[in-house]
Design an enzyme around this catalytic site. Structure first.
Site, short mmCIF file in Angstrom:
data_model
loop_
_atom_site.label_atom_id
_atom_site.label_comp_id
_atom_site.label_asym_id
_atom_site.label_seq_id
_atom_site.Cartn_x
_atom_site.Cartn_y
_atom_site.Cartn_z
N LYS A 140 -42.91 -48.68 -17.95
CA LYS A 140 -43.44 -48.86 -18.99
C LYS A 140 -42.19 -49.39 -19.94
O LYS A 140 -41.07 -49.38 -19.66
CB LYS A 140 -43.78 -47.65 -19.89
CG LYS A 140 -44.41 -47.68 -21.35
CD LYS A 140 -46.10 -47.78 -20.58
CE LYS A 140 -46.99 -48.35 -22.08
NZ LYS A 140 -48.37 -48.21 -21.58
N ASP A 180 -49.74 -53.41 -24.63
CA ASP A 180 -49.97 -51.95 -25.07
C ASP A 180 -50.27 -52.10 -26.64
O ASP A 180 -50.31 -53.27 -27.30
CB ASP A 180 -48.91 -51.08 -24.68
CG ASP A 180 -49.33 -49.75 -24.80
OD1 ASP A 180 -49.81 -48.91 -23.88
OD2 ASP A 180 -48.85 -48.89 -25.95
#
Ligand code: NDP
Ligand code: 2IT
Length: 460
Positions: A140, A180
């Site tokens: 991430k 995201d």
């Protein structure tokens, strides 16, 4: 259930003490990183019966290893705004676990981004990606950059500067970022352009969520929201229920939220509310999704503008109040810890039947405990929102094969994947003594595959 009954209580207690001790070390070594600690605590608590059954995971130090990122990259992102001022943001990429594939996970651009947020998201991603059944590890990244109010050129300059550093660490077989919060097709496009220029090669599979005309997959935009609804539909079917004629409240009005609304409406539900970080709208007769899309996807406006177009709807300041609305199905699709104990109690008092997490870790632990204790169907994020990364993995597959599947092919595969994740979660929950508890089921099913791969690959 069998497992629990066969082993003696002392053995279970020894493992519980072991897990608590390991969690204490996580707290000490990651002091102040509350979101990361929260994500780890939930997983560790689920794993006791797995460790009782498989002491090899203890011997091999899997818990210690899985909470320590393989690599955490933290970098400076300098850029110049439209007035010529130099700005500096922080960039992050956590390459958390590569036991089952290259690191894979989104990039978040939001002022709240820090190491704790990136590590919690990266940790969740390890188990989520495992659940998808695709060969992808966990990663991430992101930045504390706030895209709100920035011009298109400022966004481009920021994305280019961010990628100038990130490009040193990623690649189609090492680490594959995607979107995201705050990162959609536009940002992916600018980052891909910069990566391509720096590499001097067309490595399509380095990012997912790309535009369709340059290597993106049909269905990726819709995948997280659609996948969430497919997952919740499976939960409902298990109890003889469906979306049809049920009232749904969905927080957020971004990518996940919009396509969750679209699929829920297609399945006959009435979606009555959605939100942004400023407040929520309530449209009792049913939200007009075209208006939401126009406001959010096209004009980048606030959700409050909706009531000017639909005067029979109301706007309420403050996004948390959305959970006070009566509904059968609640889908939190905005951000972490947006649904707390108080919100859970309100939903329960209004008779909510199912909760499906579209956002990552949107419910606090207390809220989850309440839903599970009260027998509400609960779909945890790492299972319920795995449709996005699943279609990202399908995008990687198409890029490797240098071909493109139809929207129908992708959607059929997505439906199969979400059904399979549901089945795996149910199976693990039953096998390990918590039938129907999909939080435990998702954590265990995701963990076992990664842990076995880590054991096979030795201490690395
Ligand atoms: P978007 O940026 O498209 O939309 C985010 C939405 O959530 C916006 O409506 C935003 O409101 C709201 N929001 C963001 N931060 C906050 C906050 N601190 N408080 C209240 N509301 C907030 O992001 P996505 O839809 O992509 O992501 C939403 C969630 O889904 C995140 O948790 C993300 O991690 C998760 N997720 C996303 C996937 C994907 O494929 N995109 C896949 C799996 C999970 P505003 O416009 O006011 O900021
Ligand atoms: O949280 C997530 O799963 C995402 N933001 C999507 C990640 C991806 O690589 O598609």
């Amino acid at each position: 259930m069998k497992v629990i009954e066969k082993v003696d209580e002392t053995q279970i207690q020894i493992v519980k003490d072991y897990v608590n001790h390991k969690f204490k070390i996580v707290e000490e070594r990651n002091a102040g990183e509350l979101e990361f600690q929260q994500a780890v605590k939930e997983v560790f608590d689920s794993l006791v019966p797995v460790l009782v059954k498989n002491p090899v995971y203890i011997k091999q130090g899997i818990l210690e290893r899985i909470v320590e990122p393989e690599r955490l990259i933290h970098f400076r992102v300098p850029w110049v705004d439209d007035e010529g001022n130099v700005k500096v943001n922080r960039g992050f990429r956590v390459q958390f676990n590569s036991a089952i594939g290259p690191y894979k996970g989104g990039l978040r651009f939001h002022p709240s981004v820090n190491a704790s947020i990136i590590k919690f998201l990266g940790f969740e991603q390890i188990l989520k990606n495992s659940l998808t059944g695709q060969p992808i590890g966990g990663g991430k990244g992101g930045s504390d950059f706030d895209p709100k109010g920035k011009s298109d050129l400022e966004i481009m300059r920021f994305c280019q500067s961010f990628m100038t550093e990130l490009s040193k660490h990623i690649g189609p077989d090492t680490d594959v970022p995607a979107g995201d919060i705050g990162v959609g097709a536009r940002e992916i496009g600018y980052m891909f352009g910069q990566y391509k220029k720096l590499r001097g090669a067309y490595e399509a599979g380095v990012l997912t969520g790309k535009g369709i005309n340059y290597g993106g997959s049909l269905g990726r935009t819709e995948a997280t929201g659609y996948g969430l609804v497919y997952f919740v539909d499976e939960m409902l079917k298990g109890k003889g229920l469906s979306f049809n004629n049920n009232t749904v409240v969905i927080s957020g009005s971004g990518n996940v939220s919009i396509y969750a609304m679209q699929k829920a409406i297609q399945l006959g539900a009435k979606v009555v509310a959605c939100s942004d970080s400023s407040g929520y709208i309530y449209h009792k007769s049913g939200i007009n999704l075209d208006t939401v899309k126009q406001l959010k996807e096209v004009e980048s406006k606030r959700i409050s503008e909706y009531v000017a177009i639909h005067p029979d709807a109301i706007y309420v300041e403050g996004c948390a109040g959305i959970w006070s609305l009566p509904c059968d199905i609640a889908l939190p699709c905005a951000t972490q810890n947006e649904l707390d104990k108080e919100a859970a109690n309100l939903l329960l008092s209004n008779g909510v039947k199912a909760v499906g997490e579209g956002a990552n870790m949107p419910s606090t632990q207390e809220a989850i405990d309440l839903f599970i204790d009260q027998g509400v169907l609960f779909g945890p994020a790492k299972a319920a929102n795995a449709g996005g990364v699943s279609v990202s993995a399908l995008e990687m597959a198409q890029n490797s094969a240098r071909l493109a599947w139809t929207a129908q092919e992708v959607d059929t595969k997505l439906q199969e994947i979400m059904k399979n994740i549901y089945r795996e979660c149910v199976k693990s929950s039953e096998e390990y003594g918590a039938p129907g508890n999909l939080v435990v089921g998702a954590n265990i099913a995701g963990f076992v595959k990664v842990a076995d791969a880590m054991v096979s690959q030795g201490v690395v």
